[in-house]
Design a protein around this motif. Structure first.
Motif, PDB file in Angstrom:
ATOM      1  N   VAL A   1       2.235  -6.914   2.162  1.00 57.07           N
ATOM      2  CA  VAL A   1       3.688  -6.734   2.230  1.00 57.07           C
ATOM      3  C   VAL A   1       4.404  -7.800   1.403  1.00 57.07           C
ATOM      4  O   VAL A   1       5.534  -7.596   0.955  1.00 57.07           O
ATOM      5  CB  VAL A   1       4.164  -6.760   3.698  1.00 57.07           C
ATOM      6  N   PHE A   2       3.720  -8.941   1.174  1.00 60.97           N
ATOM      7  CA  PHE A   2       4.372 -10.036   0.459  1.00 60.97           C
ATOM      8  C   PHE A   2       4.648  -9.734  -1.011  1.00 60.97           C
ATOM      9  O   PHE A   2       5.307 -10.506  -1.675  1.00 60.97           O
ATOM     10  CB  PHE A   2       3.525 -11.312   0.567  1.00 60.97           C
ATOM     11  N   GLY A   3       4.127  -8.625  -1.539  1.00 54.65           N
ATOM     12  CA  GLY A   3       4.535  -8.324  -2.905  1.00 54.65           C
ATOM     13  C   GLY A   3       3.538  -7.669  -3.819  1.00 54.65           C
ATOM     14  O   GLY A   3       3.857  -7.416  -4.977  1.00 54.65           O
ATOM     15  N   VAL A   4       2.291  -7.359  -3.378  1.00 58.51           N
ATOM     16  CA  VAL A   4       1.366  -6.661  -4.257  1.00 58.51           C
ATOM     17  C   VAL A   4       1.840  -5.225  -4.470  1.00 58.51           C
ATOM     18  O   VAL A   4       2.609  -4.680  -3.679  1.00 58.51           O
ATOM     19  CB  VAL A   4      -0.066  -6.667  -3.685  1.00 58.51           C
ATOM     20  N   SER A   5       1.364  -4.598  -5.523  1.00 59.09           N
ATOM     21  CA  SER A   5       1.841  -3.259  -5.875  1.00 59.09           C
ATOM     22  C   SER A   5       0.865  -2.159  -5.494  1.00 59.09           C
ATOM     23  O   SER A   5       1.041  -1.002  -5.882  1.00 59.09           O
ATOM     24  CB  SER A   5       2.115  -3.179  -7.381  1.00 59.09           C
ATOM     25  N   THR A   6      -0.182  -2.500  -4.752  1.00 58.82           N
ATOM     26  CA  THR A   6      -1.121  -1.507  -4.240  1.00 58.82           C
ATOM     27  C   THR A   6      -1.501  -1.871  -2.815  1.00 58.82           C
ATOM     28  O   THR A   6      -1.347  -3.022  -2.396  1.00 58.82           O
ATOM     29  CB  THR A   6      -2.402  -1.450  -5.097  1.00 58.82           C
ATOM     30  N   GLY A   7      -2.054  -0.897  -2.093  1.00 57.16           N
ATOM     31  CA  GLY A   7      -2.500  -1.157  -0.734  1.00 57.16           C
ATOM     32  C   GLY A   7      -1.585  -0.528   0.302  1.00 57.16           C
ATOM     33  O   GLY A   7      -0.437  -0.182   0.024  1.00 57.16           O
ATOM     34  N   LEU A   8      -2.117  -0.395   1.498  1.00 58.65           N
ATOM     35  CA  LEU A   8      -1.338   0.222   2.578  1.00 58.65           C
ATOM     36  C   LEU A   8      -0.159  -0.650   2.983  1.00 58.65           C
ATOM     37  O   LEU A   8       0.874  -0.138   3.405  1.00 58.65           O
ATOM     38  CB  LEU A   8      -2.251   0.493   3.775  1.00 58.65           C
ATOM     39  N   GLY A   9      -0.306  -1.962   2.881  1.00 59.91           N
ATOM     40  CA  GLY A   9       0.819  -2.841   3.180  1.00 59.91           C
ATOM     41  C   GLY A   9       1.973  -2.598   2.221  1.00 59.91           C
ATOM     42  O   GLY A   9       3.142  -2.585   2.622  1.00 59.91           O
ATOM     43  N   TYR A  10       1.628  -2.409   0.942  1.00 60.45           N
ATOM     44  CA  TYR A  10       2.659  -2.075  -0.044  1.00 60.45           C
ATOM     45  C   TYR A  10       3.335  -0.753   0.307  1.00 60.45           C
ATOM     46  O   TYR A  10       4.570  -0.634   0.241  1.00 60.45           O
ATOM     47  CB  TYR A  10       2.040  -1.993  -1.434  1.00 60.45           C
ATOM     48  N   LEU A  11       2.542   0.260   0.692  1.00 59.11           N
ATOM     49  CA  LEU A  11       3.130   1.550   1.059  1.00 59.11           C
ATOM     50  C   LEU A  11       4.035   1.424   2.278  1.00 59.11           C
ATOM     51  O   LEU A  11       5.077   2.085   2.357  1.00 59.11           O
ATOM     52  CB  LEU A  11       2.023   2.572   1.339  1.00 59.11           C
ATOM     53  N   MET A  12       3.632   0.604   3.243  1.00 56.41           N
ATOM     54  CA  MET A  12       4.482   0.400   4.416  1.00 56.41           C
ATOM     55  C   MET A  12       5.807  -0.241   4.016  1.00 56.41           C
ATOM     56  O   MET A  12       6.874   0.151   4.506  1.00 56.41           O
ATOM     57  CB  MET A  12       3.763  -0.478   5.448  1.00 56.41           C
ATOM     58  N   SER A  13       5.746  -1.237   3.134  1.00 57.26           N
ATOM     59  CA  SER A  13       6.976  -1.867   2.661  1.00 57.26           C
ATOM     60  C   SER A  13       7.837  -0.866   1.895  1.00 57.26           C
ATOM     61  O   SER A  13       9.064  -0.832   2.037  1.00 57.26           O
ATOM     62  CB  SER A  13       6.626  -3.062   1.770  1.00 57.26           C
ATOM     63  N   TYR A  14       7.181  -0.039   1.088  1.00 56.32           N
ATOM     64  CA  TYR A  14       7.894   1.005   0.336  1.00 56.32           C
ATOM     65  C   TYR A  14       8.541   2.009   1.292  1.00 56.32           C
ATOM     66  O   TYR A  14       9.710   2.405   1.110  1.00 56.32           O
ATOM     67  CB  TYR A  14       6.924   1.704  -0.603  1.00 56.32           C
ATOM     68  N   ALA A  15       7.794   2.431   2.328  1.00 54.04           N
ATOM     69  CA  ALA A  15       8.326   3.380   3.304  1.00 54.04           C
ATOM     70  C   ALA A  15       9.525   2.797   4.036  1.00 54.04           C
ATOM     71  O   ALA A  15      10.502   3.498   4.324  1.00 54.04           O
ATOM     72  CB  ALA A  15       7.234   3.776   4.298  1.00 54.04           C
ATOM     73  N   ARG A  16       9.462   1.506   4.344  1.00 55.78           N
ATOM     74  CA  ARG A  16      10.610   0.865   4.993  1.00 55.78           C
ATOM     75  C   ARG A  16      11.820   0.887   4.065  1.00 55.78           C
ATOM     76  O   ARG A  16      12.949   1.147   4.503  1.00 55.78           O
ATOM     77  CB  ARG A  16      10.243  -0.583   5.340  1.00 55.78           C
ATOM     78  N   GLY A  17      11.589   0.654   2.775  1.00 57.56           N
ATOM     79  CA  GLY A  17      12.703   0.606   1.833  1.00 57.56           C
ATOM     80  C   GLY A  17      13.406   1.933   1.656  1.00 57.56           C
ATOM     81  O   GLY A  17      14.626   1.977   1.462  1.00 57.56           O
ATOM     82  N   ILE A  18      12.632   3.037   1.710  1.00 57.79           N
ATOM     83  CA  ILE A  18      13.245   4.366   1.530  1.00 57.79           C
ATOM     84  C   ILE A  18      13.450   5.084   2.861  1.00 57.79           C
ATOM     85  O   ILE A  18      13.771   6.273   2.877  1.00 57.79           O
ATOM     86  CB  ILE A  18      12.390   5.228   0.583  1.00 57.79           C
ATOM     87  N   LEU A  19      13.230   4.371   3.965  1.00 55.71           N
ATOM     88  CA  LEU A  19      13.422   4.917   5.317  1.00 55.71           C
ATOM     89  C   LEU A  19      12.558   6.150   5.568  1.00 55.71           C
ATOM     90  O   LEU A  19      12.992   7.137   6.170  1.00 55.71           O
ATOM     91  CB  LEU A  19      14.906   5.256   5.552  1.00 55.71           C
ATOM     92  N   ASP A  20      11.303   6.084   5.095  1.00 58.71           N
ATOM     93  CA  ASP A  20      10.353   7.189   5.295  1.00 58.71           C
ATOM     94  C   ASP A  20       9.431   6.827   6.458  1.00 58.71           C
ATOM     95  O   ASP A  20       8.350   6.270   6.275  1.00 58.71           O
ATOM     96  CB  ASP A  20       9.551   7.419   4.016  1.00 58.71           C
TER      97      ASP A  20
END
Length: 245
Positions: A176-195
């Motif tokens: 979540v701290f900033g990598v561009s791959t991985g499930l943590g990244y997807l979770m951060s992305y989902a939070r950003g777009i409210l998905d």
């Protein structure tokens, strides 16, 4: 879950019918699965590195007195008390944002699990049994391979079972701290777009991977190593486990 989804907005509790297809895509669709298996690879690499480093350090601490004072009495307590967030922030300073930082954080946090369990196994090692092995061979590596390691295996596998689940928790947070791959990244992305559906799907995939590997790999491995340890002790006690010089 379905009942809760029926009485709450999708942003709070998404419908299972919208989440489960995403779970399947996270496991099979290359565009999504790359994130799943990247996270899995990071966790497995961190497990192997932490296992090798932790076991090596504690074996040195057990059989080299000066190392024992340094590692068991100084390094291990510090690593065990070091805050996880501190490792994450330091990793960004030292390695930047990327795979190296995620793996480093995971290794730093998992290392005490292996060090503690291996140390417990070494302290539980029967001194008379080890002395008997010394009487059969002066080759320290042979004693380590045929006597010490088989007796340590149940402790190592127990640490693996715990560390694997912890590794996922740590790895997701580190991603979540900033990598561009991985499930943590997807979770951060989902939070950003409210998905919320994607967020739930990522969580379910992590739970599924932890559960499946624990049941199919670590649990049978623990049964085998525990039985092997008992057989090693029995052979040694009965005199059938002589180690040829």
């Amino acid at each position: 879950w379905a009942a809760a989804a029926g009485g709450a907005p999708p942003l709070v509790v998404p419908d299972p019918a919208a989440v489960l297809p995403l779970v399947l895509r996270l496991l099979t669709d290359p565009a999504y699965a790359v994130h799943t298996y990247t996270s899995l690879a990071r966790v497995l690499v961190a497990l192997v590195v932490a296992l090798v480093a932790g076991a090596g350090l504690m074996l040195a601490a057990r059989f080299v007195y000066l190392s024992r004072v340094l590692i068991a009495d100084r390094v291990f307590p510090i690593l065990n008390a070091f805050p996880s967030v501190g490792w994450a922030i330091l990793a960004i300073f030292w390695f930047g944002v990327g795979d190296g930082a995620v793996v480093f954080v995971n290794v730093a946090i998992l290392l005490p699990f292996f060090m503690g369990n291996v140390w417990a196994g070494l302290l539980d090692l029967d001194e008379e049994l080890y002395e008997m092995a010394q009487s059969f061979t002066r080759d320290r590596r042979r004693r380590l391979r045929l006597v010490v390691l088989p007796l340590l295996l149940p402790y190592v596998v127990a640490a693996l079972r715990v560390a694997y689940g912890v590794g996922w928790k740590v790895g997701i947070v580190a991603e979540v701290f900033g990598v561009s791959t991985g499930l943590g990244y997807l979770m951060s992305y989902a939070r950003g777009i409210l998905d919320t559906s994607l967020l739930y799907a990522c969580i379910l995939v992590v739970v599924l991977l932890v559960f499946v590997l624990d049941r199919l790999v670590f649990e049978p491995l623990q049964r085998v190593t525990t039985r092997h340890r008992a057989e090693t002790l029995a052979r040694s006690v009965l005199g059938g486990g002589a180690v040829p010089a």
